[in-house]
Scaffold this active site. Structure first.
Site, PDB file in Angstrom:
ATOM      1  CG  HIS A   1      -8.902  -0.700   0.002  1.00 60.82           C
ATOM      2  ND1 HIS A   1      -8.319  -1.179   1.239  1.00 60.82           N
ATOM      3  CD2 HIS A   1     -10.223  -1.107   0.440  1.00 60.82           C
ATOM      4  CE1 HIS A   1      -9.547  -1.662   1.664  1.00 60.82           C
ATOM      5  NE2 HIS A   1     -10.262  -1.797   1.038  1.00 60.82           N
TER       6      HIS A   1
ATOM      7  CG  HIS B   1      -3.908  -2.321  -1.965  1.00 53.52           C
ATOM      8  ND1 HIS B   1      -4.791  -3.305  -1.695  1.00 53.52           N
ATOM      9  CD2 HIS B   1      -4.466  -0.992  -0.576  1.00 53.52           C
ATOM     10  CE1 HIS B   1      -5.898  -2.994  -1.244  1.00 53.52           C
ATOM     11  NE2 HIS B   1      -5.707  -1.756  -0.517  1.00 53.52           N
TER      12      HIS B   1
ATOM     13  CG  ASP C   1      -4.963   2.148   1.248  1.00 53.14           C
ATOM     14  OD1 ASP C   1      -6.243   1.052   1.109  1.00 53.14           O
ATOM     15  OD2 ASP C   1      -3.755   1.404   1.230  1.00 53.14           O
TER      16      ASP C   1
ATOM     17  CG  MET D   1      -8.895   5.869   2.589  1.00 54.24           C
ATOM     18  SD  MET D   1      -8.221   6.183   4.406  1.00 54.24           S
ATOM     19  CE  MET D   1      -7.069   4.736   4.162  1.00 54.24           C
TER      20      MET D   1
ATOM     21  CG  MET E   1     -10.842  -3.908   5.253  1.00 56.22           C
ATOM     22  SD  MET E   1      -9.523  -3.879   4.353  1.00 56.22           S
ATOM     23  CE  MET E   1      -8.390  -2.656   6.324  1.00 56.22           C
TER      24      MET E   1
ATOM     25  CG  ASP F   1      -5.423  -3.248   3.444  1.00 59.06           C
ATOM     26  OD1 ASP F   1      -4.463  -2.761   3.975  1.00 59.06           O
ATOM     27  OD2 ASP F   1      -6.221  -2.707   3.249  1.00 59.06           O
TER      28      ASP F   1
ATOM     29  CB  SER G   1      -0.805   0.150   1.067  1.00 54.40           C
ATOM     30  OG  SER G   1      -1.457   1.517   1.532  1.00 54.40           O
TER      31      SER G   1
ATOM     32  CG  MET H   1     -10.875   1.990   2.922  1.00 57.70           C
ATOM     33  SD  MET H   1     -10.015   1.993   3.568  1.00 57.70           S
ATOM     34  CE  MET H   1      -8.512   1.908   1.843  1.00 57.70           C
TER      35      MET H   1
END
Length: 222
Positions: free
Chosen positions: A66, A33, A35, A37, A137, A175, A10, A68
């Site tokens: 990913h 990866h 992330d 958010m 997760m 993760d 990540s 979120m």
């Protein structure tokens, strides 16, 4: 069937001002990866589509987004269009996971689906056949550097059994808190794809750390 151990670091804790250099530090990884958010689904704001596009442009590695974020049905297809190889929204923020998975496939991406620690596997059991990747997760999503939640190991094992029972080749990703101290148990439980953030980026030699994690995971896969 289980896949060979795959390490997808990540970039959450990397030095984003030097993104291309930071991606070079993990050139031997199996993927990157990213992330995403939105400060709504999780209590943190990271980056969105422009950074995902920059990562895709700056690395030869497959990029795994990913998400979120809320309203995943609306936003996820744009990450496929941006060239992310895998797009993984959260089941808790997805209204129509089957339709979304099929839309991601139509756009040329693989479809993932992620579960928060408290979300039961029953939430995805009936749609597993539409997926390429299931993300369990092992921390509460939102921040890097958290401690691996040991209580998630039985959930990883159950997820592996579900995938096997349905005779699928879905990859099982973990993760959160993945490090040399935790990766062996996650691999033993059935995970095959590992997101490590701080463990890799805080290492003096990120390339060596990626290789060490891959070897540890491979040695403990069934």
């Amino acid at each position: 069937m289980s896949h060979p151990a795959s390490i997808t670091p990540s970039i959450l804790n990397c030095d984003v001002a030097h993104l291309a250099t930071e991606l070079e530090r993990i050139a031997n990884a199996d993927g990157v990866h990213v992330d995403v958010m939105d400060n709504h689904f999780v209590p943190n704001l990271s980056w969105g589509l422009p950074v995902a596009e920059a990562v895709v442009r700056s690395t030869r590695l497959p990029v795994d987004a990913h998400l979120m974020i809320e309203a995943a049905d609306r936003w996820a297809p744009a990450y496929a269009e941006a060239g992310c190889q895998v797009v993984t929204p959260h089941v808790e923020a997805t209204q129509a996971p089957v339709r979304l998975a099929r839309e991601l496939h139509r756009l040329g991406a693989q479809a993932g689906l992620a579960l928060r620690p408290a979300t039961p596997l029953e939430a995805v059991e009936s749609v597993l056949g539409e997926l390429d990747l299931l993300l369990v997760m092992t921390v509460e999503p939102g921040f890097g550097g958290q401690q691996f939640i040991e209580a998630m190991l039985p959930k990883i094992k159950r997820a592996r059994n579900l995938i096997s029972e349905q005779n699928l080749s879905v990859r099982l990703q973990v993760d959160g808190g993945v490090s040399r101290q935790t990766i062996e148990r996650a691999a033993e439980a059935g995970a095959d794809t590992f997101v490590a953030g701080s463990a890799v980026y805080r290492a003096d030699d990120a390339l060596a750390e990626v290789q060490a994690l891959r070897e540890l995971a491979s040695a403990h896969q069934h």
